[in-house]
Write an enzyme that holds these catalytic residues in place. Structure first.
Site, PDB file in Angstrom:
ATOM      1  N   ASP A   1       0.869  -1.188   0.000  1.00 55.78           N
ATOM      2  CA  ASP A   1       0.000   0.000   0.000  1.00 55.78           C
ATOM      3  C   ASP A   1       0.895   1.224   0.000  1.00 55.78           C
ATOM      4  O   ASP A   1       2.124   1.112  -0.156  1.00 55.78           O
ATOM      5  CB  ASP A   1      -0.967  -0.017   1.201  1.00 55.78           C
ATOM      6  CG  ASP A   1      -2.317   0.612   0.829  1.00 55.78           C
ATOM      7  OD1 ASP A   1      -2.329   1.795   0.455  1.00 55.78           O
ATOM      8  OD2 ASP A   1      -3.341  -0.083   0.891  1.00 55.78           O
TER       9      ASP A   1
ATOM     10  N   GLU B   1     -10.299   2.079  -4.950  1.00 55.11           N
ATOM     11  CA  GLU B   1     -10.036   3.497  -4.675  1.00 55.11           C
ATOM     12  C   GLU B   1      -8.902   4.071  -5.536  1.00 55.11           C
ATOM     13  O   GLU B   1      -8.043   4.794  -5.038  1.00 55.11           O
ATOM     14  CB  GLU B   1      -9.695   3.678  -3.189  1.00 55.11           C
ATOM     15  CG  GLU B   1     -10.816   3.232  -2.270  1.00 55.11           C
ATOM     16  CD  GLU B   1     -10.453   3.282  -0.796  1.00 55.11           C
ATOM     17  OE1 GLU B   1     -11.300   3.757  -0.029  1.00 55.11           O
ATOM     18  OE2 GLU B   1      -9.364   2.835  -0.406  1.00 55.11           O
TER      19      GLU B   1
ATOM     20  N   HIS C   1      -3.262   2.902  -4.546  1.00 60.29           N
ATOM     21  CA  HIS C   1      -2.594   2.454  -3.316  1.00 60.29           C
ATOM     22  C   HIS C   1      -1.171   1.961  -3.579  1.00 60.29           C
ATOM     23  O   HIS C   1      -0.693   1.056  -2.899  1.00 60.29           O
ATOM     24  CB  HIS C   1      -3.410   1.334  -2.642  1.00 60.29           C
ATOM     25  CG  HIS C   1      -4.692   1.816  -2.031  1.00 60.29           C
ATOM     26  ND1 HIS C   1      -4.763   2.369  -0.774  1.00 60.29           N
ATOM     27  CD2 HIS C   1      -5.962   1.844  -2.510  1.00 60.29           C
ATOM     28  CE1 HIS C   1      -6.023   2.705  -0.504  1.00 60.29           C
ATOM     29  NE2 HIS C   1      -6.764   2.402  -1.546  1.00 60.29           N
TER      30      HIS C   1
HETATM   31  C1  ACM Z   1     -11.145  -1.099   0.736  1.00 58.44           C
HETATM   32  O1  ACM Z   1     -11.654  -1.056   1.870  1.00 58.44           O
HETATM   33  N1  ACM Z   1     -10.588   0.007   0.233  1.00 58.44           N
HETATM   34  C2  ACM Z   1     -11.129  -2.293  -0.052  1.00 58.44           C
END
Ligand code: ACM
Length: 628
Positions: free
Chosen positions: A201, A342, A275
């Site tokens: 991440d 995201e 991420h």
């Molecule tokens: C997530 O909670 N962004 C998968």
């Protein structure tokens, strides 16, 4: 007369069976069928375990030996002799009802027998047997003067779902190999069978990739910050970038083996194309942004840089090919999770190269650009002999042909994917996000949402409208932005993961909050013995503040557990059970500055002492009035 006596005998048996069921058993997850028999099995000082030398039997024997010896001080001998205290029996003729992971556990006065089609089934039978023993069996040291007895039972059990997962985010905060092993042991006790490791991440890349060393020499470390993640001050150049860590490939192999000995698969997650800041810092050419050369691994400050991989560059796919070659070799599990959640599109929108890709591939929007990326990734994953899974955002621009979906933004993504014929794992925020607060936000490290135990217990992974065969199962996720140490990992996981365990293992008709919570309380005692931390928030009341018809600030409490009394004060002192007991909505005295509340069960304090500023109640009442 004989008939009459027989009737009395049968009635007595039925009543005593019923009484014992209620009195003695607290098995989580609830088995499919439990019959409590008369009598007890007494654990001898010298125990023998027998098993055939079939694959996996050793692991089950070793698990039992270790568990029984440590706390009870008994000596356990493993043999192939069929005369044994505990017999592990592979069924010669497969029992279709039990399936791959089911078991049949018999405990009689004379011994214990577990029968199953597979070693996994024997293991789950062994876990259930351990839960029949006194709580002290969970102790890490010898406990003396305990009656090591288990009730005689006949249990038939098998899981509702084959996918029973927990996700641990080891990127936002790093947890050591030994801590992950502890987590695996804790999961195994509740019959989870998948550990999803969120390995990469913005805050750290946690897995050694030998062909890309900078991922861990550079990407695995940030600046140690303590406080409220997301709001930290920007790191300064003099703050050391030494916080974090990663798993070497040897350590990954060790974890995979450790998990497999406990019948748990580890699913790795490499979260791309969003991420991905840690990877971009290590290899700036992976980003569309020229400024990427100056980026640093995120330390919990407000994120203000491009953390996405460039979907229009062949370098990105060559990078992912290298990563996935090594990842696929390390993890035997069939799926690799490639994130997809995201992903901000704002930097792609400014990139000439992404615009050129859209023209060339006829991609109409940035969701289709992500879909182009995901489909190429799916091909790479499949070329390594693995199956592709991603978060539900991968649906948006069109799913790849074989992609499996993990539905987190509620269950709707899962429903869409299943209707398209794709496999789905349900892990919706609404029921299964273990990073959410377990009690009132005044008592918990702040996260943007709450999830109480009774809500987690309402999780049903299969919506009415889809083909149940496509729902592989369910999973709970522990994101660790606000989780700084392993004790807090435990606190956030338990007891909610007990609810999830029952959601994904137990037959729907066997689930009942009324019978579940008393079992949880018994398991709190077991966790105490094991020195595993858990969240006690289930005993804390919920607060409902409002401005009443007389324009006065008013507060109401409710509890998710019945039988609790709530005592309170507005005078800044600490209430106990001799203080006023809550019975109806309280009007906050005009000049009061704080409300203190504690719950009791009879004469015992059981909830935490909660201090609620009146200003906070006022704020909530005002927000409620405004409708938010
Ligand atoms: C997530 O909670 N962004 C998968």
């Amino acid at each position: 007369m004989k008939k009459y006596l027989l009737l009395i005998f049968c009635c007595y048996n039925a009543i005593s069976t019923f009484a014992q069921t209620n009195k003695t058993l607290s098995i989580i997850p609830e088995p499919v069928k439990t019959v409590v028999k008369k009598g007890q099995f007494i654990l001898p000082k010298q125990i023998s375990i027998s098993a055939s030398n079939k694959k996996g039997a050793d692991e089950v024997s070793r698990f039992l030996k270790n568990k029984l010896e440590v706390a009870s001080g008994s000596k356990v001998k493993i043999s192939s002799n069929s005369v044994a205290t505990i017999k592990l029996i592979f069924l010669k003729k497969a029992d279709e009802t039990l399936g791959y992971e089911g078991y049949h556990l018999y405990v009689t006065k004379n011994g214990v027998a577990i029968k199953a089609n597979s070693a996994a089934g024997l293991f789950y039978g062994a876990q259930t047997f351990i839960q029949l023993l006194p709580k002290e069996i969970e102790s890490k040291t010898i406990v003396k003067h305990i009656n090591w007895v288990a009730p005689c039972v006949d249990i038939i059990d098998y899981p509702r779902f084959g996918w029973r997962g927990l996700m641990l985010d080891v990127s936002r905060h790093f947890f050591t190999k030994d801590e992950v092993k502890d987590y695996i042991d804790q999961m195994a006790a509740y019959k989870f069978n998948i550990l999803h490791m969120h390995l990469t991440d913005d805050e750290g890349w946690r897995i050694e990739i030998k062909s890309l060393p900078r991922l861990t020499t550079v990407g695995a470390y940030n600046v140690k910050k303590i406080g409220q993640f997301g709001n930290f001050s920007a790191p300064t150049p003099d703050e050391p970038r030494t916080y974090g860590g990663f798993y070497t490939q040897d350590e990954i192999r060790e974890l995979v083996k450790y998990a497999s000995e406990r019948f748990i698969n580890i699913m790795p997650e490499i979260d791309v194309p969003g991420h991905s800041l840690a990877a971009i810092v290590a290899y700036p050419e992976l980003s569309v942004t020229a400024a990427a050369n100056t980026y640093q691994v995120h330390s919990g400050e407000r994120l203000s840089v491009d953390n996405t991989l460039n979907p229009s560059s062949e370098k990105t796919y060559a990078f992912l090919d290298k990563v996935l070659t090594e990842v696929a070799q390390l993890f035997p599990f069939g799926y690799i999770h490639l994130g997809g959640d995201e992903c901000t599109k704002e930097y792609w929108a400014k990139s000439d190269s992404v615009t050129a890709l859209m023209k060339k591939e006829n991609l109409k929007n940035y969701e289709e650009v992500q879909s182009y990326f995901e489909k190429r990734l799916e091909t790479i994953v499949e070329s390594k002999g693995k199956k592709f899974m991603g978060w539900d955002e991968i649906i948006e621009g069109g799913l790849g042909p074989n992609a499996a979906v993990m539905s987190w933004r509620g269950i709707k993504g899962g429903i869409i994917a299943a209707k398209l014929g794709h496999q789905v794992v349900m892990s919706p925020t609404t029921f299964a996000y273990l990073d959410y607060m377990q009690s009132d936000r005044i008592t918990e490290p702040h996260v943007y949402a709450s999830l109480r135990l009774n809500k987690s217990y309402q999780f049903d992974p299969v919506p009415d409208s889809v083909d149940a065969k496509l729902i592989l199962g369910g999973q709970a996720n522990l994101w660790t932005e606000q989780v700084y140490n392993f004790r807090q990992v435990e606190y956030m996981t338990w007891p909610r993961a007990m609810a999830i365990a029952e959601d994904v293992w137990s037959a729907k008709e066997k689930k009942s909050w009324k019978t579940f919570f008393p079992k949880v309380e018994k398991h709190f005692e077991r966790l105490n013995e094991a020195e595993i931390k858990y969240g006690p928030g289930v005993y804390d009341p919920s607060f409902e503040a409002k401005v009443n018809a007389d324009n006065k600030l008013e507060v109401e409490f409710s509890t998710e557990v019945s039988g609790l009394d709530i005592y309170y004060s507005f005078d800044n002192s600490y209430p106990d059970r001799f203080y006023p007991k809550y019975t109806e909505a309280l009007v906050v005295p005009k000049d009061a500055t704080q409300l203190r509340v504690i719950t009791y069960k009879g004469k015992q304090p059981i909830g935490r002492m909660i201090t609620m500023p009146v200003s906070e109640l006022q704020h909530r009442a005002d927000a409620r009035k405004k409708g938010n």
